[in-house]
Design an enzyme around this catalytic site. Structure first.
Site, PDB file in Angstrom:
ATOM      1  CE  LYS A 197      -3.440   2.170   3.035  1.00 20.25           C
ATOM      2  NZ  LYS A 197      -4.138   2.055   4.328  1.00 20.25           N
ATOM      3  CG  LEU A 198       3.924   2.189  -1.962  1.00 21.46           C
ATOM      4  CD1 LEU A 198       4.167   3.066  -3.195  1.00 21.46           C
ATOM      5  CD2 LEU A 198       5.234   1.527  -1.524  1.00 21.46           C
ATOM      6  CG  LEU A 233       7.132 -10.243   4.878  1.00 17.26           C
ATOM      7  CD1 LEU A 233       7.410 -10.522   3.413  1.00 17.26           C
ATOM      8  CD2 LEU A 233       8.437  -9.982   5.610  1.00 17.26           C
ATOM      9  CB  THR A 253      -2.978  -3.063   8.693  1.00 18.96           C
ATOM     10  OG1 THR A 253      -3.373  -1.791   8.201  1.00 18.96           O
ATOM     11  CG2 THR A 253      -1.908  -3.649   7.793  1.00 18.96           C
ATOM     12  CB  THR A 278       6.516 -10.498  15.863  1.00 22.71           C
ATOM     13  OG1 THR A 278       7.343 -10.031  16.917  1.00 22.71           O
ATOM     14  CG2 THR A 278       5.077 -10.353  16.319  1.00 22.71           C
ATOM     15  CG  ASP A 279      10.401 -11.988  19.359  1.00 28.95           C
ATOM     16  OD1 ASP A 279       9.756 -10.963  19.078  1.00 28.95           O
ATOM     17  OD2 ASP A 279      11.600 -11.968  19.713  1.00 28.95           O
ATOM     18  CD  GLU A 280       7.201  -6.947  19.812  1.00 25.12           C
ATOM     19  OE1 GLU A 280       6.182  -6.390  20.239  1.00 25.12           O
ATOM     20  OE2 GLU A 280       8.176  -6.329  19.363  1.00 25.12           O
ATOM     21  CE1 TYR A 305       3.685  -5.646  14.784  1.00 26.50           C
ATOM     22  CE2 TYR A 305       4.985  -6.239  16.716  1.00 26.50           C
ATOM     23  CZ  TYR A 305       4.751  -6.331  15.362  1.00 26.50           C
ATOM     24  OH  TYR A 305       5.576  -7.102  14.568  1.00 26.50           O
ATOM     25  CE  LYS A 350       2.817  -9.809  12.624  1.00 22.84           C
ATOM     26  NZ  LYS A 350       2.860  -9.691  11.138  1.00 22.84           N
ATOM     27  CG  ASN A 370      16.763  -1.940  24.932  1.00 23.11           C
ATOM     28  OD1 ASN A 370      16.923  -2.854  24.114  1.00 23.11           O
ATOM     29  ND2 ASN A 370      15.564  -1.535  25.315  1.00 23.11           N
TER      30      ASN A 370
HETATM   31  P1  NAD Z   1       7.696  -2.247   7.984  1.00 22.58           P
HETATM   32  O1  NAD Z   1       6.803  -1.401   8.820  1.00 22.58           O
HETATM   33  O2  NAD Z   1       9.074  -1.777   7.677  1.00 22.58           O
HETATM   34  O3  NAD Z   1       6.990  -2.514   6.568  1.00 22.58           O
HETATM   35  C1  NAD Z   1       5.628  -2.834   6.459  1.00 22.58           C
HETATM   36  C2  NAD Z   1       5.237  -2.765   4.988  1.00 22.58           C
HETATM   37  O4  NAD Z   1       3.849  -3.144   4.892  1.00 22.58           O
HETATM   38  C3  NAD Z   1       5.383  -1.376   4.373  1.00 22.58           C
HETATM   39  O5  NAD Z   1       5.975  -1.469   3.098  1.00 22.58           O
HETATM   40  C4  NAD Z   1       3.948  -0.897   4.273  1.00 22.58           C
HETATM   41  O6  NAD Z   1       3.733   0.003   3.205  1.00 22.58           O
HETATM   42  C5  NAD Z   1       3.201  -2.201   4.039  1.00 22.58           C
HETATM   43  N1  NAD Z   1       1.791  -2.121   4.465  1.00 22.58           N
HETATM   44  C6  NAD Z   1       1.313  -1.648   5.642  1.00 22.58           C
HETATM   45  N2  NAD Z   1      -0.035  -1.699   5.636  1.00 22.58           N
HETATM   46  C7  NAD Z   1      -0.406  -2.228   4.432  1.00 22.58           C
HETATM   47  C8  NAD Z   1      -1.655  -2.555   3.849  1.00 22.58           C
HETATM   48  N3  NAD Z   1      -2.812  -2.315   4.486  1.00 22.58           N
HETATM   49  N4  NAD Z   1      -1.679  -3.099   2.612  1.00 22.58           N
HETATM   50  C9  NAD Z   1      -0.502  -3.351   1.943  1.00 22.58           C
HETATM   51  N5  NAD Z   1       0.701  -3.041   2.447  1.00 22.58           N
HETATM   52  C10 NAD Z   1       0.757  -2.495   3.683  1.00 22.58           C
HETATM   53  O7  NAD Z   1       7.703  -3.671   8.674  1.00 22.58           O
HETATM   54  P2  NAD Z   1       8.904  -4.713   8.878  1.00 22.58           P
HETATM   55  O8  NAD Z   1       9.649  -4.334  10.080  1.00 22.58           O
HETATM   56  O9  NAD Z   1       9.574  -4.935   7.586  1.00 22.58           O
HETATM   57  O10 NAD Z   1       8.056  -6.013   9.241  1.00 22.58           O
HETATM   58  C11 NAD Z   1       7.522  -6.843   8.217  1.00 22.58           C
HETATM   59  C12 NAD Z   1       6.755  -7.985   8.851  1.00 22.58           C
HETATM   60  O11 NAD Z   1       7.631  -8.737   9.679  1.00 22.58           O
HETATM   61  C13 NAD Z   1       5.610  -7.539   9.745  1.00 22.58           C
HETATM   62  O12 NAD Z   1       4.547  -8.429   9.569  1.00 22.58           O
HETATM   63  C14 NAD Z   1       6.185  -7.640  11.153  1.00 22.58           C
HETATM   64  O13 NAD Z   1       5.167  -7.901  12.081  1.00 22.58           O
HETATM   65  C15 NAD Z   1       7.113  -8.825  11.002  1.00 22.58           C
HETATM   66  N6  NAD Z   1       8.268  -8.839  11.908  1.00 22.58           N
HETATM   67  C16 NAD Z   1       9.094  -7.748  12.009  1.00 22.58           C
HETATM   68  C17 NAD Z   1      10.230  -7.814  12.818  1.00 22.58           C
HETATM   69  C18 NAD Z   1      11.171  -6.642  12.941  1.00 22.58           C
HETATM   70  O14 NAD Z   1      12.086  -6.679  13.773  1.00 22.58           O
HETATM   71  N7  NAD Z   1      11.040  -5.593  12.143  1.00 22.58           N
HETATM   72  C19 NAD Z   1      10.507  -8.976  13.546  1.00 22.58           C
HETATM   73  C20 NAD Z   1       9.628 -10.064  13.427  1.00 22.58           C
HETATM   74  C21 NAD Z   1       8.518  -9.995  12.600  1.00 22.58           C
HETATM   75  O1  DAU Z   2      10.664  -8.705  18.447  1.00 27.84           O
HETATM   76  C1  DAU Z   2      10.254  -8.455  17.141  1.00 27.84           C
HETATM   77  C2  DAU Z   2       9.721  -7.046  17.035  1.00 27.84           C
HETATM   78  O2  DAU Z   2      10.832  -6.169  17.119  1.00 27.84           O
HETATM   79  C3  DAU Z   2       8.931  -6.796  15.763  1.00 27.84           C
HETATM   80  O3  DAU Z   2       7.793  -7.616  15.753  1.00 27.84           O
HETATM   81  C4  DAU Z   2       8.512  -5.325  15.675  1.00 27.84           C
HETATM   82  O4  DAU Z   2       7.876  -5.091  14.432  1.00 27.84           O
HETATM   83  C5  DAU Z   2       9.756  -4.478  15.763  1.00 27.84           C
HETATM   84  O5  DAU Z   2       9.404  -3.109  15.746  1.00 27.84           O
HETATM   85  C6  DAU Z   2      10.544  -4.794  17.040  1.00 27.84           C
HETATM   86  O6  DAU Z   2       9.839  -4.369  18.223  1.00 27.84           O
HETATM   87  P1  DAU Z   2      10.583  -3.634  19.449  1.00 27.84           P
HETATM   88  O7  DAU Z   2       9.581  -2.842  20.181  1.00 27.84           O
HETATM   89  O8  DAU Z   2      11.400  -4.593  20.211  1.00 27.84           O
HETATM   90  O9  DAU Z   2      11.601  -2.686  18.603  1.00 27.84           O
HETATM   91  P2  DAU Z   2      12.010  -1.139  18.780  1.00 27.84           P
HETATM   92  O10 DAU Z   2      13.125  -0.905  17.822  1.00 27.84           O
HETATM   93  O11 DAU Z   2      10.835  -0.243  18.746  1.00 27.84           O
HETATM   94  O12 DAU Z   2      12.600  -1.112  20.257  1.00 27.84           O
HETATM   95  C7  DAU Z   2      13.686  -1.932  20.645  1.00 27.84           C
HETATM   96  C8  DAU Z   2      13.924  -1.704  22.139  1.00 27.84           C
HETATM   97  O13 DAU Z   2      14.428  -0.376  22.329  1.00 27.84           O
HETATM   98  C9  DAU Z   2      12.668  -1.797  22.986  1.00 27.84           C
HETATM   99  O14 DAU Z   2      13.005  -2.356  24.242  1.00 27.84           O
HETATM  100  C10 DAU Z   2      12.242  -0.352  23.165  1.00 27.84           C
HETATM  101  C11 DAU Z   2      13.564   0.402  23.168  1.00 27.84           C
HETATM  102  N1  DAU Z   2      13.521   1.769  22.607  1.00 27.84           N
HETATM  103  C12 DAU Z   2      12.976   1.943  21.381  1.00 27.84           C
HETATM  104  C13 DAU Z   2      12.917   3.196  20.807  1.00 27.84           C
HETATM  105  C14 DAU Z   2      12.297   3.402  19.440  1.00 27.84           C
HETATM  106  C15 DAU Z   2      14.058   2.846  23.320  1.00 27.84           C
HETATM  107  O15 DAU Z   2      14.577   2.673  24.438  1.00 27.84           O
HETATM  108  N2  DAU Z   2      13.994   4.085  22.750  1.00 27.84           N
HETATM  109  C16 DAU Z   2      13.437   4.317  21.523  1.00 27.84           C
HETATM  110  O16 DAU Z   2      13.391   5.488  21.077  1.00 27.84           O
END
Ligand code: NAD
Ligand code: DAU
Length: 372
Positions: free
Chosen positions: A38-39, A85, A104, A135-137, A178, A182, A277
């Site tokens: 969807k961007l 994803l 979403t 996700t592990d969350e 979140y 998920k 952290n």
């Molecule tokens: P991100 O936020 O960087 O990207 C999400 C993408 O989904 C974007 O390109 C956005 O435009 C698209 N999107 C959002 N809503 C949409 C919709 N309604 N229709 C179509 N596209 C849509 O996310 P990410 O960090 O790359 O995570 C990707 C997936 O992996 C997610 O499902 C997230 O829960 C999972 N995940 C992320 C992490 C992490 O550390 N980032 C870890 C474990 C699992």
């Molecule tokens: O565990 C997988 C998850 O990891 C994914 O499912 C999520 O999409 C991804 O966003 C991530 O979640 P977290 O909440 O763990 O990631 P974040 O980078 O937001 O934060 C990492 C840790 O750092 C968390 O303990 C919160 C802390 N934090 C984060 C931010 C943005 C800070 O202390 N300060 C900050 O400004």
């Protein structure tokens, strides 16, 4: 020549999705890869500039909640695989605005499942695959029973910060909007297998880091702030623990599991790489300082302890033994190497950072937290 397979990758313009798209487009010229995204603020086609002209790659701007469009894309392209994803992915945003996460992550996933079912079920499920990235969350939070960190943790049982890990058997106990969304989407995916026989797989991965991550997440936000000598907002006391995996290792796991994973199974993906952290932040400061030619640690004074995140999960740690034993996957990159590559990438790609931190994103953050 007709393609051997046609796969939709949803969320392919996001952080992890763009790495998965790049891997599949390059490695499988015999597959047609459709990036359906969807961007939103987190999706950025600049993440895929290097592969956008490849003949086996297509981009479709669409919302996964748009049933008719999704169904048409699956049916017209004879899609036989979906790697899902697309999601709202930032915990802080889910605390401020939970509804878009339910829409979403829950309704979007359900829409995709139902559209795929309508297209696939009449001819049978043979050769089809719906792979949901989670996700592990969803497992909740672990205790911090070794708060000082035991360097031999992995050898003496459990991890450096606690005895237990999340395994595939853990019950779901999500805490944030979140992770609740998920978790709900994971249940829908499994329900489509159990009820209709759809060939599904779910994986639950730990925190990813690497290039193209939107700079609202800890690592890119802090690298950018260190560079610009802006405060580093550490939530609470910085004692929370996360298990970090380089994003390309996650993409490799997704490739392996999509092709070799067993239907209806769940696989945990993680790096056995737990960091408190505050310790991780000090590594980021030292690495960024060094690469910028500043004395290492000279930016320690940017560390600013701020009000903790509501419901902040204390510790995540993934046990990915099943994936290693059954499919032979292991992370390829040592953390030090991954962090160095990552910091270097953000420093070398300031234009990318400037582009994604302008406009809507800035307005959103200014309203929510003041200018960070
Ligand atoms: P991100 O936020 O960087 O990207 C999400 C993408 O989904 C974007 O390109 C956005 O435009 C698209 N999107 C959002 N809503 C949409 C919709 N309604 N229709 C179509 N596209 C849509 O996310 P990410 O960090 O790359 O995570 C990707 C997936 O992996 C997610 O499902 C997230 O829960 C999972 N995940 C992320 C992490 C992490 O550390 N980032 C870890 C474990 C699992
Ligand atoms: O565990 C997988 C998850 O990891 C994914 O499912 C999520 O999409 C991804 O966003 C991530 O979640 P977290 O909440 O763990 O990631 P974040 O980078 O937001 O934060 C990492 C840790 O750092 C968390 O303990 C919160 C802390 N934090 C984060 C931010 C943005 C800070 O202390 N300060 C900050 O400004």
């Amino acid at each position: 020549m007709p393609y051997k397979r046609t796969i939709i990758i949803t969320g392919g313009a996001g952080f992890i999705g763009s790495h998965v798209v790049r891997l599949f487009v390059g490695k499988y010229p015999e597959y047609h890869i459709i990036n359906l995204d969807k961007l939103t603020y987190a999706g950025n086609l600049a993440n895929l500039k290097d592969i956008e002209d490849k003949p086996n790659y297509s981009f479709i701007k669409a919302d996964i909640c748009d049933y008719e469009t999704v169904k048409r894309v699956i049916s017209e392209n004879k899609v036989d695989g979906i790697i899902h994803l697309a999601a709202e992915s930032h915990v802080d945003r889910s605390i401020t605005d939970p509804f878009v996460f339910a829409k979403t992550n829950v309704l979007g996933t359900l829409t995709l499942l139902q559209a795929a079912r309508e297209c696939w079920e009449p001819d049978g499920w043979e050769g089809k695959r719906f792979y949901h990235i989670s996700t592990d969350e969803v497992y909740g939070a672990l205790e911090l029973t070794r708060p000082e960190g035991d360097p031999d943790g992995n050898e003496c049982g459990g991890g450096p910060y606690g005895e237990d890990f999340f395994t595939e058997e853990n019950k779901y106990q999500p805490h944030s909007p979140y992770s609740a969304a998920k978790a709900s989407s994971d249940h829908f995916v499994r329900a489509y297998h159990d009820t209709y026989g759809m060939p599904t797989i779910v994986t639950n991965c730990s925190n990813n880091y690497g290039p193209y991550q939107f700079p609202e997440k800890l690592i890119p936000l802090f690298i950018n702030n260190i560079r610009n000598r802006k405060p580093l907002p550490v939530y609470g006391k910085g004692e929370n623990v996360r298990d970090w995996l380089y994003v390309e290792d996650h993409a490799r796991a997704i490739d392996l599991i999509f092709h070799k994973g067993e239907i209806a199974q769940t696989y945990n993906i993680g790096g056995f790489n737990e960091w408190k952290n505050i310790d991780l932040i000090k590594v980021l400061i030292r690495t960024t300082d060094r690469l910028l030619g500043r004395p290492e640690g000279s930016d320690d004074d940017l560390i600013t302890f701020v009000t903790d995140r509501k419901g902040h999960d204390l510790r995540y740690a993934i046990d990915s033994t099943k994936l290693k034993t059954e499919l032979g996957w292991e992370p390829s990159l040592q953390f030090e190497e991954g962090i160095e590559k990552t910091v270097r990438w953000y420093l070398d790609n300031q234009e990318w950072l400037d582009n994604v931190t302008s406009g809507d994103y800035q307005n959103y953050y200014s309203e929510m937290y003041g200018n960070r």
